[in-house]
Motif scaffolding. Sequence first.
Motif, short mmCIF file in Angstrom:
data_model
loop_
_atom_site.label_atom_id
_atom_site.label_comp_id
_atom_site.label_asym_id
_atom_site.label_seq_id
_atom_site.Cartn_x
_atom_site.Cartn_y
_atom_site.Cartn_z
N PRO A 213 0.81 -1.23 0.00
CA PRO A 213 0.00 0.00 0.00
C PRO A 213 0.85 1.27 0.00
O PRO A 213 0.44 2.30 -0.56
CB PRO A 213 -0.82 -0.13 1.30
N PHE A 214 2.03 1.21 0.61
CA PHE A 214 2.93 2.36 0.61
C PHE A 214 3.45 2.66 -0.80
O PHE A 214 3.80 3.80 -1.10
CB PHE A 214 4.09 2.11 1.58
N VAL A 215 3.51 1.64 -1.66
CA VAL A 215 3.89 1.85 -3.06
C VAL A 215 2.89 2.77 -3.74
O VAL A 215 3.27 3.71 -4.46
CB VAL A 215 3.97 0.49 -3.80
N PHE A 216 1.60 2.53 -3.52
CA PHE A 216 0.55 3.38 -4.11
C PHE A 216 0.55 4.76 -3.46
O PHE A 216 0.27 5.76 -4.13
CB PHE A 216 -0.81 2.71 -3.95
N LYS A 217 0.87 4.83 -2.18
CA LYS A 217 0.97 6.14 -1.53
C LYS A 217 2.11 6.95 -2.14
O LYS A 217 1.99 8.17 -2.33
CB LYS A 217 1.21 5.96 -0.03
N SER A 218 3.21 6.30 -2.48
CA SER A 218 4.38 7.00 -3.02
C SER A 218 4.18 7.42 -4.47
O SER A 218 4.58 8.52 -4.86
CB SER A 218 5.62 6.11 -2.91
N ALA A 219 3.57 6.54 -5.28
CA ALA A 219 3.46 6.81 -6.72
C ALA A 219 2.06 7.16 -7.18
O ALA A 219 1.88 7.57 -8.33
CB ALA A 219 3.96 5.60 -7.51
N GLY A 220 1.02 7.01 -6.34
CA GLY A 220 -0.35 7.29 -6.74
C GLY A 220 -1.01 6.07 -7.35
O GLY A 220 -0.40 5.01 -7.53
N TRP A 221 -2.30 6.23 -7.67
CA TRP A 221 -3.05 5.11 -8.24
C TRP A 221 -2.44 4.63 -9.55
O TRP A 221 -2.12 3.44 -9.71
CB TRP A 221 -4.51 5.51 -8.48
N ILE A 222 -2.26 5.53 -10.50
CA ILE A 222 -1.73 5.14 -11.80
C ILE A 222 -0.28 4.69 -11.67
O ILE A 222 0.13 3.67 -12.25
CB ILE A 222 -1.85 6.30 -12.81
N GLY A 223 0.51 5.44 -10.91
CA GLY A 223 1.90 5.07 -10.72
C GLY A 223 2.06 3.73 -10.04
O GLY A 223 2.95 2.94 -10.38
N GLY A 224 1.20 3.45 -9.06
CA GLY A 224 1.26 2.17 -8.36
C GLY A 224 0.96 1.00 -9.28
O GLY A 224 1.64 -0.04 -9.26
N PHE A 225 -0.10 1.17 -10.09
CA PHE A 225 -0.43 0.11 -11.06
C PHE A 225 0.70 -0.08 -12.08
O PHE A 225 1.06 -1.21 -12.43
CB PHE A 225 -1.73 0.44 -11.78
N PHE A 226 1.26 1.03 -12.55
CA PHE A 226 2.34 0.95 -13.53
C PHE A 226 3.55 0.22 -12.97
O PHE A 226 4.12 -0.67 -13.61
CB PHE A 226 2.73 2.36 -13.98
N VAL A 227 3.96 0.57 -11.77
CA VAL A 227 5.13 -0.05 -11.15
C VAL A 227 4.88 -1.54 -10.90
O VAL A 227 5.73 -2.39 -11.19
CB VAL A 227 5.48 0.68 -9.84
N SER A 228 3.71 -1.86 -10.35
CA SER A 228 3.42 -3.25 -10.00
C SER A 228 3.35 -4.14 -11.24
O SER A 228 3.95 -5.23 -11.28
CB SER A 228 2.10 -3.33 -9.23
N LEU A 229 2.61 -3.70 -12.25
CA LEU A 229 2.44 -4.52 -13.44
C LEU A 229 3.72 -4.63 -14.26
O LEU A 229 4.05 -5.72 -14.77
CB LEU A 229 1.31 -3.96 -14.31
N SER A 230 4.45 -3.53 -14.38
CA SER A 230 5.66 -3.55 -15.21
C SER A 230 6.75 -4.42 -14.59
O SER A 230 7.34 -5.28 -15.27
CB SER A 230 6.19 -2.13 -15.44
N PHE A 231 7.00 -4.25 -13.30
CA PHE A 231 8.06 -5.05 -12.70
C PHE A 231 7.61 -6.49 -12.50
O PHE A 231 8.44 -7.41 -12.53
CB PHE A 231 8.51 -4.45 -11.36
N GLY A 232 6.32 -6.70 -12.29
CA GLY A 232 5.83 -8.07 -12.23
C GLY A 232 6.06 -8.80 -13.55
O GLY A 232 6.44 -9.98 -13.56
#
Length: 662
Positions: free
Chosen positions: A258-277
């Motif tokens: 959840p801190f990932v989404f807090k740091s990067a926002g909704w769109i940023g969190g989805f982008f980081v999670s999906l891309s690195f996954g």
Amino acid sequence: MAEAVNGASASAHSNNSNGIEVSYSSAPGETSSLLNPSGSAAVGGTGSSPESRDYEDATPTTTASGGSGGGDELEKPWPATFGRTITLLAGPHPGDVDLVDKVTKSPKLTPLLIARKGKRFKNAKGSLTPELGGRFPTAPAMAKYHSLDFPAKGAASEAEGIVHDNMLERERKALEAKAYRLNVLGAKGSHRPSKPMKDEEMALHSPGYHREKQTDYVRKQTMEEEQMKAESGRDATFSQCCFNMANILMGVGMLGLPFVFKSAGWIGGFFVSLSFGAVTWRTSVLIGRELNGDPRPCHTFDDNPYKSPTVPGSSPTARMRRPINTFPDIAREAFGENGCVILSSVLYFELFSCLCIFFVTLGDHLHILFPQMSETKHMIIVAIVLTIPTALLRTPRLLSYLSAVGTFATVSVVLAVVCSALLEGDMTEKLASISEKAVVMNEQKQYHILWRTSGLPIAFGLIAYTFSGHAIVPSIYSSMARPQDFERMIDTTFLVVLSCCLLVAISGYAMFGSFVEDQITISLMNTAGSSAELAMTMLTWLMILTAFSKFTLTMFPLAIGMEEIVAPLVPSEKVMETVSSIIKLVLIVLSLCVAIFIPSFSFLCSLVGLICTMIVSAIFPAAAHLKLFGPKLPLWEKILDWFFIIAGSVMAIVGTISTVGI
């Protein structure tokens, strides 16, 4: 050295990177190579005969899981114990005391420790002898008869040729003795004609004699191993491998999603999670192909690479290279000994960093339960308690059950976060009214943001740490009953893991918004009502037990790797036990100091993810894939590998600088 033996030319060569490969050629153009399922050499095919056993015992062997666990570990290049010890982290082992006892043992001292990295050593008489396993005396001077078919080779090849010729001579004598016994028995019994004996003698000179013996030996060994595996039940099924792989990926790093989404926002969190996954999914597949020894998908082959009688590279349908056992072995095969040392150092540094993160987690959660004491004091107390199961005692039964705690904790965290989000909903308004964090920037009540560029580096680091664990992939691969299903197992596991990670991240950020802590369990405990206070307290204690168990389990691969370095200087087993305890105590103290100096869970996880995980899980698998199979890869795979290497390097450098500067 090539020498004429009984009218047939023979050659021998050795490849000692992960065992010894022996190949024979009875005539130019006819070559037969044999690797037994464990990756070591099987010679002659006589199996249990005394003549062949002398040579086989002198050959270093390696188990399919990557470590022998025997006394020859210290005679192999560092880190020979990694493949054996990292199995402890490959999955829960409740009640499997024998396995835990094996993987947590210190390297066994041997009377003769051969110099590492293939260097030559001095024997008792003071003369130099090539490294051939430490069993062979200095070869006496002898006349050399070079075949016209083969050029002369160096001193090491000559010594190997001597060993090969001696082995052939022993086999010849054994066959002569057997023929003599058959002749005597035939004379005393049914008076069988001597023609079969002549055929058997002629078989010694047959061009395909050694090849047939080797093939028969491999088939016999394969049948015996399959029978043993069936009896012991060690082969893991598809579902067990999926479970173990998911257990590795969904660790303590999941608390910071959840801190990932807090740091990067909704769109940023989805982008980081999906891309690195997607990146780590692809590199996991690449690791499986590197272990399999071929760039084609694992399901292309219908046999186990460690049991296959097919010689690598012998035909278009055969594997390109011999199979590999461990993560350091991939580096050694691709980049040589120096590359293996560098990668292994990164792996052990990552394990040490995990110890520091576990200390921070323990201190934070204990402070929630006992706020009258600071986090630092809690960490010091925990460090003292941790010396019992790690440095002072090695209790396999306790460790076997501790390995199952993390699995239960992971499931509990996912359920707790999702259920809390469904029951409580958005709590940001309530938290803003009672929190000092409700400052001027939140006058418009924007507690959930869409995009924050400045938070991408730390978000990438956190998500990278969550998806770390590629070093344990070889242990899972080699334990599979059907390695052909490896890529399908990776697909299924990453789909489940990514879904669970997104559930936790979305639920936690939707519930707490910008007020979420870097560990979601702390936010749940701080906001728990009277009805859920008991459940949240139990969850907090469960996370404490999880961090405690993971610290204990992670300590052993790291400590044993350090023991392997100092073992050549240790005179006896009793002294080795003391040295082992001292090493573990030093590691506990050092990790405690780092945790006290940097008591931030998100900061430590992000640094480890950007530095270690980017190298181990993104850059290295792609680089090794290019190095091992480059000429055979299609253009799109080469471009993708280079993209992983360049993008991972840039993100590691830029992200680390940005995170440290925060």
